[in-house]
Design a protein around this motif. Structure first.
Motif, mmCIF file in Angstrom:
data_model
loop_
_atom_site.group_PDB
_atom_site.id
_atom_site.type_symbol
_atom_site.label_atom_id
_atom_site.label_comp_id
_atom_site.label_asym_id
_atom_site.label_seq_id
_atom_site.Cartn_x
_atom_site.Cartn_y
_atom_site.Cartn_z
ATOM 1 N N HIS A 108 31.740 21.235 -24.671
ATOM 2 C CA HIS A 108 30.571 21.934 -24.134
ATOM 3 C C HIS A 108 29.513 20.961 -23.614
ATOM 4 O O HIS A 108 28.720 21.304 -22.751
ATOM 5 C CB HIS A 108 29.949 22.833 -25.210
ATOM 6 N N ASN A 109 29.514 19.761 -24.141
ATOM 7 C CA ASN A 109 28.560 18.742 -23.703
ATOM 8 C C ASN A 109 29.041 18.148 -22.374
ATOM 9 O O ASN A 109 30.166 17.662 -22.265
ATOM 10 C CB ASN A 109 28.454 17.653 -24.780
ATOM 11 N N ASP A 110 28.188 18.189 -21.359
ATOM 12 C CA ASP A 110 28.588 17.727 -20.026
ATOM 13 C C ASP A 110 28.996 16.260 -19.998
ATOM 14 O O ASP A 110 29.965 15.883 -19.341
ATOM 15 C CB ASP A 110 27.454 17.956 -19.013
ATOM 16 N N GLN A 111 28.233 15.428 -20.706
ATOM 17 C CA GLN A 111 28.556 14.006 -20.712
ATOM 18 C C GLN A 111 29.904 13.754 -21.382
ATOM 19 O O GLN A 111 30.722 12.966 -20.892
ATOM 20 C CB GLN A 111 27.474 13.201 -21.431
ATOM 21 N N VAL A 112 30.139 14.418 -22.489
ATOM 22 C CA VAL A 112 31.414 14.281 -23.193
ATOM 23 C C VAL A 112 32.550 14.769 -22.306
ATOM 24 O O VAL A 112 33.622 14.151 -22.233
ATOM 25 C CB VAL A 112 31.390 15.071 -24.515
ATOM 26 N N LYS A 113 32.312 15.864 -21.618
ATOM 27 C CA LYS A 113 33.346 16.422 -20.741
ATOM 28 C C LYS A 113 33.715 15.429 -19.637
ATOM 29 O O LYS A 113 34.891 15.231 -19.328
ATOM 30 C CB LYS A 113 32.834 17.736 -20.126
ATOM 31 N N ARG A 114 32.704 14.807 -19.042
ATOM 32 C CA ARG A 114 32.972 13.824 -17.987
ATOM 33 C C ARG A 114 33.713 12.618 -18.542
ATOM 34 O O ARG A 114 34.617 12.079 -17.909
ATOM 35 C CB ARG A 114 31.659 13.367 -17.359
ATOM 36 N N GLN A 115 33.338 12.191 -19.740
ATOM 37 C CA GLN A 115 34.013 11.040 -20.338
ATOM 38 C C GLN A 115 35.476 11.358 -20.630
ATOM 39 O O GLN A 115 36.354 10.530 -20.384
ATOM 40 C CB GLN A 115 33.297 10.618 -21.627
ATOM 41 N N LEU A 116 35.720 12.549 -21.159
ATOM 42 C CA LEU A 116 37.099 12.940 -21.439
ATOM 43 C C LEU A 116 37.912 13.042 -20.150
ATOM 44 O O LEU A 116 39.069 12.606 -20.089
ATOM 45 C CB LEU A 116 37.128 14.283 -22.180
ATOM 46 N N GLN A 117 37.310 13.605 -19.109
ATOM 47 C CA GLN A 117 37.993 13.721 -17.828
ATOM 48 C C GLN A 117 38.387 12.346 -17.299
ATOM 49 O O GLN A 117 39.517 12.126 -16.860
ATOM 50 C CB GLN A 117 37.099 14.436 -16.810
#
Length: 262
Positions: free
Chosen positions: A22-31
């Motif tokens: 749900h966290n945008d920064q985490v999502k980008r890092q995972l991507q």
């Protein structure tokens, strides 16, 4: 980078985490973690589609990485075992479109078209006579033409016919029909490249052990092969492979822990 370096079970786990983040920064890092880990697949496809293309493999890989970003974003993580063929479809599609657009921009003058036809005919004649493909020098001599001019015409023709796009078979080994039920943000995807991926992962990478961070940077961002790394660091290639895999796993843990803290 070779595709057999990709640990797909780990990738499936990361895809599930990406889908539920749900966290945008985490999502980008995972991507970006998934994209970095799967770059060997992009390289394999880029090499397969390059053929006689004069474009550097690195350029085709950058184009292909856009398709990989789309795959990560659009993939249904409940169908984990199908990620490879799904990603292959999108990576291949991006590179095809790039080659198609580039080749369509090359319109040879009539003189070049006529010379290309003559060269083709002469090449066929010499092949029929000798039973083998002629060299450019033999073609130039038969046509009484400057060798540089022959090279120029052949190069233009190659760029016009980079790839017969309709004849390229997808590299995906499994039959698969991707589900395009979402529209990707083209502007955002096209602005990404491997350097931005490193930037996005920088905060997580800063928490890696220095020796592991060095391996990730060398292999994924500087393009140094595992064999070359092993030689430089006086290690076996198996040790390098194992440590790189551990580094990616640690990166995932670091990213996930940052989400839990949030």
């Amino acid at each position: 980078m070779r595709e057999d370096e990709i640990n797909y079970p780990d990738v499936y786990k990361w895809l599930e985490a990406y889908a539920t983040a749900h966290n945008d920064q985490v999502k980008r890092q995972l991507q970006n973690l998934i994209v970095v880990a799967c770059m060997p697949l992009v390289k394999k496809i880029a090499c397969g589609l390059a053929r006689r293309s004069t474009d550097p493999i690195e350029d085709l890989m950058q184009v292909g990485s856009v398709g990989l970003l789309k795959a990560v974003d659009l993939f249904d993580s409940t169908k984990g075992k199908y990620f490879r063929p799904y990603a292959s479809q999108l990576i291949t599609g991006e590179i095809r479109h790039y080659l198609r657009d580039k080749s369509a921009m090359i319109k040879a003058p009539r003189e070049i078209q006529e010379l290309a036809f003559r060269i083709s005919q002469i090449a066929k004649e010499i092949t029929d006579e000798k039973g083998e493909k002629p060299t450019d020098i033999e073609i130039a001599e038969r046509l009484q033409m400057d060798l540089g001019r022959v090279h120029e015409v052949i190069d233009i023709e190659r760029r016009k016919q980079l790839v017969s796009l309709d004849q390229i078979n997808t590299i995906a080994e499994e039959e698969f029909s991707p589900l395009y039920d979402k529209i990707a943000d083209e502007k955002e995807l096209n602005s990404k490249n491997i350097y931005e991926m490193r930037s996005v992962l920088e905060s997580a990478m800063s928490n890696l052990k220095p020796e592991l961070r060095k391996l990730v940077v060398m292999h994924y961002f500087e393009g140094v092969s595992q064999r070359e790394i092993a030689k430089e660091l006086n290690m076996s290639q198996m040790q390098v492979s194992r440590r790189i895999r551990d580094a990616l796993k640690d990166l995932f843990k670091i990213i996930k822990s940052s989400e839990e803290e949030e």
